[in-house]
Design a protein around this motif. Sequence first.
Motif, PDB file in Angstrom:
ATOM      1  N   ILE A   5       0.857  -1.176   0.000  1.00 51.03           N
ATOM      2  CA  ILE A   5       0.000   0.000   0.000  1.00 51.03           C
ATOM      3  C   ILE A   5       0.897   1.231   0.000  1.00 51.03           C
ATOM      4  O   ILE A   5       1.877   1.290   0.758  1.00 51.03           O
ATOM      5  CB  ILE A   5      -0.909   0.013   1.235  1.00 51.03           C
ATOM      6  N   CYS A  32       4.851  -2.010   5.152  1.00 54.01           N
ATOM      7  CA  CYS A  32       3.525  -2.434   5.579  1.00 54.01           C
ATOM      8  C   CYS A  32       3.647  -3.588   6.579  1.00 54.01           C
ATOM      9  O   CYS A  32       4.661  -4.291   6.595  1.00 54.01           O
ATOM     10  CB  CYS A  32       2.682  -2.862   4.380  1.00 54.01           C
ATOM     11  N   SER A  77      -5.491   1.702   6.538  1.00 51.97           N
ATOM     12  CA  SER A  77      -5.905   0.939   5.354  1.00 51.97           C
ATOM     13  C   SER A  77      -5.522  -0.516   5.513  1.00 51.97           C
ATOM     14  O   SER A  77      -4.446  -0.841   6.045  1.00 51.97           O
ATOM     15  CB  SER A  77      -5.244   1.496   4.091  1.00 51.97           C
ATOM     16  N   VAL A  79      -5.447  -4.138   3.090  1.00 56.54           N
ATOM     17  CA  VAL A  79      -5.577  -4.718   1.754  1.00 56.54           C
ATOM     18  C   VAL A  79      -5.148  -6.181   1.818  1.00 56.54           C
ATOM     19  O   VAL A  79      -4.169  -6.514   2.496  1.00 56.54           O
ATOM     20  CB  VAL A  79      -4.720  -3.969   0.710  1.00 56.54           C
ATOM     21  N   THR A 171      -7.046   0.423 -12.571  1.00 58.57           N
ATOM     22  CA  THR A 171      -5.728  -0.216 -12.505  1.00 58.57           C
ATOM     23  C   THR A 171      -4.986  -0.002 -13.813  1.00 58.57           C
ATOM     24  O   THR A 171      -5.534  -0.257 -14.890  1.00 58.57           O
ATOM     25  CB  THR A 171      -5.852  -1.720 -12.230  1.00 58.57           C
ATOM     26  N   GLU A 200      -4.232   7.273  -2.212  1.00 56.06           N
ATOM     27  CA  GLU A 200      -3.772   5.930  -1.858  1.00 56.06           C
ATOM     28  C   GLU A 200      -3.715   5.048  -3.101  1.00 56.06           C
ATOM     29  O   GLU A 200      -4.621   5.057  -3.933  1.00 56.06           O
ATOM     30  CB  GLU A 200      -4.718   5.303  -0.829  1.00 56.06           C
ATOM     31  N   ILE A 202      -2.234   1.014  -4.677  1.00 53.76           N
ATOM     32  CA  ILE A 202      -1.791  -0.343  -4.377  1.00 53.76           C
ATOM     33  C   ILE A 202      -0.857  -0.778  -5.492  1.00 53.76           C
ATOM     34  O   ILE A 202      -1.214  -0.729  -6.668  1.00 53.76           O
ATOM     35  CB  ILE A 202      -2.983  -1.313  -4.276  1.00 53.76           C
ATOM     36  N   ARG A 204       1.353  -3.850  -7.011  1.00 48.85           N
ATOM     37  CA  ARG A 204       1.532  -5.301  -6.972  1.00 48.85           C
ATOM     38  C   ARG A 204       2.286  -5.759  -8.218  1.00 48.85           C
ATOM     39  O   ARG A 204       2.328  -5.050  -9.229  1.00 48.85           O
ATOM     40  CB  ARG A 204       0.179  -6.024  -6.894  1.00 48.85           C
TER      41      ARG A 204
END
Length: 214
Positions: A5, A32, A77, A79, A171, A200, A202, A204
């Motif tokens: 995150i 995180c 947050s 996730v 995304t 915010e 994400i 990956r």
Amino acid sequence: MEGLIGTKIGMTQLFTDQGQVVPVTALKAGPCIVVQVRTMERDGYEAIQIGAGTKRDKTVSKAYVKHCAPAGRTFASLVEFHTDKASEYAVGQEIKLGDLFKNGDVVDVTGTTKGHGFAGVVKRYSFAGQTATHGSHESFRGPGSVGACAYPGRIFKGKKMPGHMGAKRRTTQNLKVVRIDEEENLIFIKGAIPGGKNGEVIVRKAIKAKKHGD
């Protein structure tokens, strides 16, 4: 697929060893904390839930505070990432930027696009609008005809019309990691990503990873 995150800082540019300029988006991602580990025996699937940021206990429910307690604090947050390596993680474990990503990796970045409120078709879909002469009267930025009269007697679904613009989860896939600064927890990704500054995001590993020739 594990990820982190982060927060979008903004766009800048970097230079390659050959002197080429590369437009990049700077993100502050991690570290995180693992809040929960999902197992096949207990949950029916394998995943890890990670948390970032901090919230005051009085601003959230007691159930949320209790859920985050094993990891040491109440997170802003949470996730969850599905992974086959869930057994390698433990609650309270810290995941840093360098543990998952390195220069040259290909990643997917998820964020919330900028909200523009209620917008007309000219702004929302780049319609040309109507002429300002030849009898046009007070309808310069309208969509024009949106359907027939007696048949089919309705407007087809999906017709481009005025409405709420932006503020959607999006995304962007297959973005190249140009540089990582582990000391400052910064990751520089080539190109633009959804959302505004301080939004915010994400990050990956790419699920459709393709090799970048650049």
